[in-house]
Motif scaffolding. Structure first.
Motif, mmCIF file in Angstrom:
data_model
loop_
_atom_site.group_PDB
_atom_site.id
_atom_site.type_symbol
_atom_site.label_atom_id
_atom_site.label_comp_id
_atom_site.label_asym_id
_atom_site.label_seq_id
_atom_site.Cartn_x
_atom_site.Cartn_y
_atom_site.Cartn_z
ATOM 1 N N GLU A 1 -24.521 -5.648 -10.935
ATOM 2 C CA GLU A 1 -25.780 -6.391 -10.893
ATOM 3 C C GLU A 1 -25.570 -7.898 -10.756
ATOM 4 N N HIS A 2 -24.407 -8.376 -11.221
ATOM 5 C CA HIS A 2 -24.140 -9.810 -11.197
ATOM 6 C C HIS A 2 -24.137 -10.375 -9.781
ATOM 7 N N LEU A 3 -23.907 -9.518 -8.763
ATOM 8 C CA LEU A 3 -23.879 -10.007 -7.391
ATOM 9 C C LEU A 3 -25.150 -9.628 -6.622
ATOM 10 N N ALA A 4 -26.145 -9.097 -7.315
ATOM 11 C CA ALA A 4 -27.464 -8.875 -6.704
ATOM 12 C C ALA A 4 -28.262 -10.168 -6.859
ATOM 13 N N ILE A 5 -27.837 -11.186 -6.124
ATOM 14 C CA ILE A 5 -28.359 -12.535 -6.297
ATOM 15 C C ILE A 5 -28.772 -13.091 -4.934
ATOM 16 N N ALA A 6 -29.441 -14.234 -4.961
ATOM 17 C CA ALA A 6 -29.776 -14.914 -3.709
ATOM 18 C C ALA A 6 -28.482 -15.385 -3.061
ATOM 19 N N PRO A 7 -28.169 -14.920 -1.853
ATOM 20 C CA PRO A 7 -26.897 -15.281 -1.236
ATOM 21 C C PRO A 7 -26.929 -16.687 -0.653
ATOM 22 N N ASP A 8 -25.755 -17.268 -0.521
ATOM 23 C CA ASP A 8 -25.592 -18.508 0.231
ATOM 24 C C ASP A 8 -25.295 -18.100 1.669
ATOM 25 N N ALA A 9 -26.357 -17.883 2.454
ATOM 26 C CA ALA A 9 -26.185 -17.411 3.825
ATOM 27 C C ALA A 9 -25.517 -18.448 4.709
ATOM 28 N N GLY A 10 -25.603 -19.709 4.320
ATOM 29 C CA GLY A 10 -25.015 -20.772 5.125
ATOM 30 C C GLY A 10 -23.499 -20.755 5.168
ATOM 31 N N VAL A 11 -22.860 -20.008 4.242
ATOM 32 C CA VAL A 11 -21.405 -19.986 4.212
ATOM 33 C C VAL A 11 -20.836 -19.394 5.493
ATOM 34 N N VAL A 12 -21.552 -18.465 6.133
ATOM 35 C CA VAL A 12 -21.069 -17.859 7.374
ATOM 36 C C VAL A 12 -20.909 -18.927 8.449
ATOM 37 N N GLU A 13 -21.920 -19.759 8.628
ATOM 38 C CA GLU A 13 -21.853 -20.823 9.637
ATOM 39 C C GLU A 13 -20.836 -21.885 9.251
ATOM 40 N N ARG A 14 -20.763 -22.234 7.956
ATOM 41 C CA ARG A 14 -19.821 -23.277 7.534
ATOM 42 C C ARG A 14 -18.381 -22.889 7.830
ATOM 43 N N LEU A 15 -18.080 -21.594 7.765
ATOM 44 C CA LEU A 15 -16.718 -21.127 8.054
ATOM 45 C C LEU A 15 -16.507 -20.848 9.541
ATOM 46 N N GLY A 16 -17.500 -21.149 10.360
ATOM 47 C CA GLY A 16 -17.348 -20.939 11.793
ATOM 48 C C GLY A 16 -17.381 -19.484 12.199
ATOM 49 N N LEU A 17 -18.093 -18.658 11.451
ATOM 50 C CA LEU A 17 -18.146 -17.222 11.700
ATOM 51 C C LEU A 17 -19.475 -16.828 12.342
ATOM 52 N N THR A 18 -19.524 -15.623 12.859
ATOM 53 C CA THR A 18 -20.779 -15.038 13.331
ATOM 54 C C THR A 18 -21.033 -13.752 12.558
ATOM 55 N N ARG A 19 -22.286 -13.474 12.273
ATOM 56 C CA ARG A 19 -22.627 -12.266 11.522
ATOM 57 C C ARG A 19 -22.136 -11.027 12.260
ATOM 58 N N GLY A 20 -21.456 -10.151 11.538
ATOM 59 C CA GLY A 20 -20.930 -8.934 12.125
ATOM 60 C C GLY A 20 -19.621 -9.122 12.877
ATOM 61 N N GLY A 21 -19.128 -10.345 12.931
ATOM 62 C CA GLY A 21 -17.916 -10.619 13.695
ATOM 63 C C GLY A 21 -16.660 -10.737 12.860
ATOM 64 N N TYR A 22 -16.740 -10.334 11.611
ATOM 65 C CA TYR A 22 -15.563 -10.475 10.736
ATOM 66 C C TYR A 22 -15.551 -9.375 9.677
ATOM 67 N N PHE A 23 -14.356 -9.115 9.170
ATOM 68 C CA PHE A 23 -14.141 -8.250 8.019
ATOM 69 C C PHE A 23 -13.759 -9.137 6.838
ATOM 70 N N LEU A 24 -13.961 -8.623 5.638
ATOM 71 C CA LEU A 24 -13.807 -9.416 4.428
ATOM 72 C C LEU A 24 -12.868 -8.717 3.460
ATOM 73 N N THR A 25 -11.984 -9.491 2.814
ATOM 74 C CA THR A 25 -11.222 -8.987 1.670
ATOM 75 C C THR A 25 -11.409 -9.960 0.506
ATOM 76 N N LEU A 26 -11.311 -9.426 -0.710
ATOM 77 C CA LEU A 26 -11.384 -10.238 -1.923
ATOM 78 C C LEU A 26 -10.147 -9.959 -2.756
ATOM 79 N N GLY A 27 -9.521 -11.013 -3.281
ATOM 80 C CA GLY A 27 -8.363 -10.764 -4.131
ATOM 81 C C GLY A 27 -7.380 -11.912 -4.087
ATOM 82 N N ASN A 28 -6.124 -11.572 -4.341
ATOM 83 C CA ASN A 28 -5.087 -12.591 -4.371
ATOM 84 C C ASN A 28 -3.810 -12.016 -3.763
ATOM 85 N N LEU A 29 -2.699 -12.686 -3.996
ATOM 86 C CA LEU A 29 -1.454 -12.283 -3.345
ATOM 87 C C LEU A 29 -0.612 -11.306 -4.158
#
Length: 361
Positions: free
Chosen positions: A167-195
């Motif tokens: 539930e903690h991530l059922a929040i208002a998203p920062d949709a602008g992050v896609v454009e700030r990173l130079g991405l297009t919607r649907g044009g990338y895959f995502l991973t979360l984590g570390n090394l």
């Protein structure tokens, strides 16, 4: 204060990862339950000096002691909680205290000691064994219950299961992050984590290299440094790999909502929160066949063996070719059922009931 449950707040001095997220969200949910007068006992959060604050309205917070780390657990927290029951949510607790519930999230130290330094393995193997002799042990999945029952050893029926939520991530998203990173919607895959070796980013990098160059990007969010890729045994990240570092929850939600899919390639997990977070944000999941991940995701995810980059690449192409979105809609329809099975509130209730049983005994 024999009717008091003292929550171990040392997690508030540690970097945020899955364990710390679990602890924070459980305490927040307990705070809501306390405000509804839905708890049989009083809860107090005890922290080491200098811990980051947690915004609670109904659970008192008190800094105790002068130490940090495991010494704080064994001396300061043990002394401060001696008159009540302890609730330890981050895989550590005072080994001499009987009236306590300790959440051990998985058996990764015992099953995969190669992922950790030798001193860490020795310490946590001993700590787990000592806690199992005195405390009531809880964990986050049926898979982890079986694992801990085997390695500690304990009767599986005596281990409490209180899963993660999202539930903690059922929040208002920062949709602008896609454009700030130079991405297009649907044009990338995502991973979360570390090394860390367990998170297995290498298989995602190898799978991306199998795709036609420029057909998709891979955004790897987390504590990742391009300079240490070689030391971690990872392939050199190419021009289609973005390493934005750590992002806040709203930015992660924004990236999930714009991604073609979350790739979750872990070799071993006790639960695995990111797939549930992805489902909450309408993001399909490509996941490894780690048993706990399959338990959580069920038929809502598409799976690959943890080191099988060829199959992962084929799944990535499958989603890239999903022009009408039919495959995406099918997976997300199934994901709604998976999300409905888990909530921080329910798990907080389970742990509160376990503390009440310990206090009564």
């Amino acid at each position: 204060m024999t009717g008091t449950v003292f929550i171990n707040g040392r997690f508030l001095t540690q970097p945020m990862s899955g364990v710390q997220r679990y602890a924070q969200e459980i305490v927040t949910a307990l705070d809501v339950l306390a405000g509804e007068a839905a708890l049989a006992q009083r809860f107090v959060l005890l922290t080491p000096p200098g811990a980051r604050p947690l915004d609670l309205r109904h659970i008192a917070t008190r800094a105790v002691g002068t130490r940090g780390g495991h010494l704080w657990d064994q001396r300061d927290f043990a002394r401060a909680s001696r008159t009540g029951t302890a609730l330890c949510l981050a895989a550590s607790g005072p080994v001499l205290k009987k009236r306590q519930v300790v959440v051990i999230h998985d058996a990764s130290v015992q099953r995969h000691p190669e992922f950790f330094g030798k001193p860490y393995v020795l310490l946590h193997t001993l700590l787990d064994q000592l806690l199992a002799r005195r405390a009531t042990i809880a964990t986050v999945s049926e898979f982890s219950r079986g694992e801990l029952a085997d390695v500690l050893p304990l009767a599986a029926r005596d281990i409490v299961v209180a899963p993660n939520g999202a539930e903690h991530l059922a929040i208002a998203p920062d949709a602008g992050v896609v454009e700030r990173l130079g991405l297009t919607r649907g044009g990338y895959f995502l991973t979360l984590g570390n090394l860390t070796a367990n998170k297995n980013l290498a298989v995602a990098l190898r799978a991306l290299a199998r795709l036609t160059p420029g057909s998709a990007k891979l955004v790897a969010v987390g504590r990742l440094d391009r300079a240490v890729f070689g030391n971690a045994g990872l392939p050199e990240p190419g021009p289609d790999v973005l390493l934005p570092g750590r992002l806040d929850d709203a930015e992660v939600a924004g990236l999930m909502q714009g991604a073609r899919a979350l790739i979750f390639p872990s070799i071993y997990e006790g639960f695995g929160i990111p797939p549930l977070e992805a489902f909450v944000n309408g993001c399909p999941v490509l996941a490894s066949t780690a048993p706990a991940v399959q338990e959580v995701c069920g038929p809502a995810a598409d799976y690959f063996e943890p080191h099988d980059d060829a199959t992962l690449a084929a799944l990535m192409r499958m989603l890239l070719d999903d022009a009408d979105g039919a495959l995406r809609r099918d997976r997300l329809d199934k994901a709604r059922d998976r999300v409905a099975r888990y909530s921080w509130r329910n798990s907080a209730r389970i742990l509160a009931d376990a503390c009440a049983r310990v206090a009564a005994a």
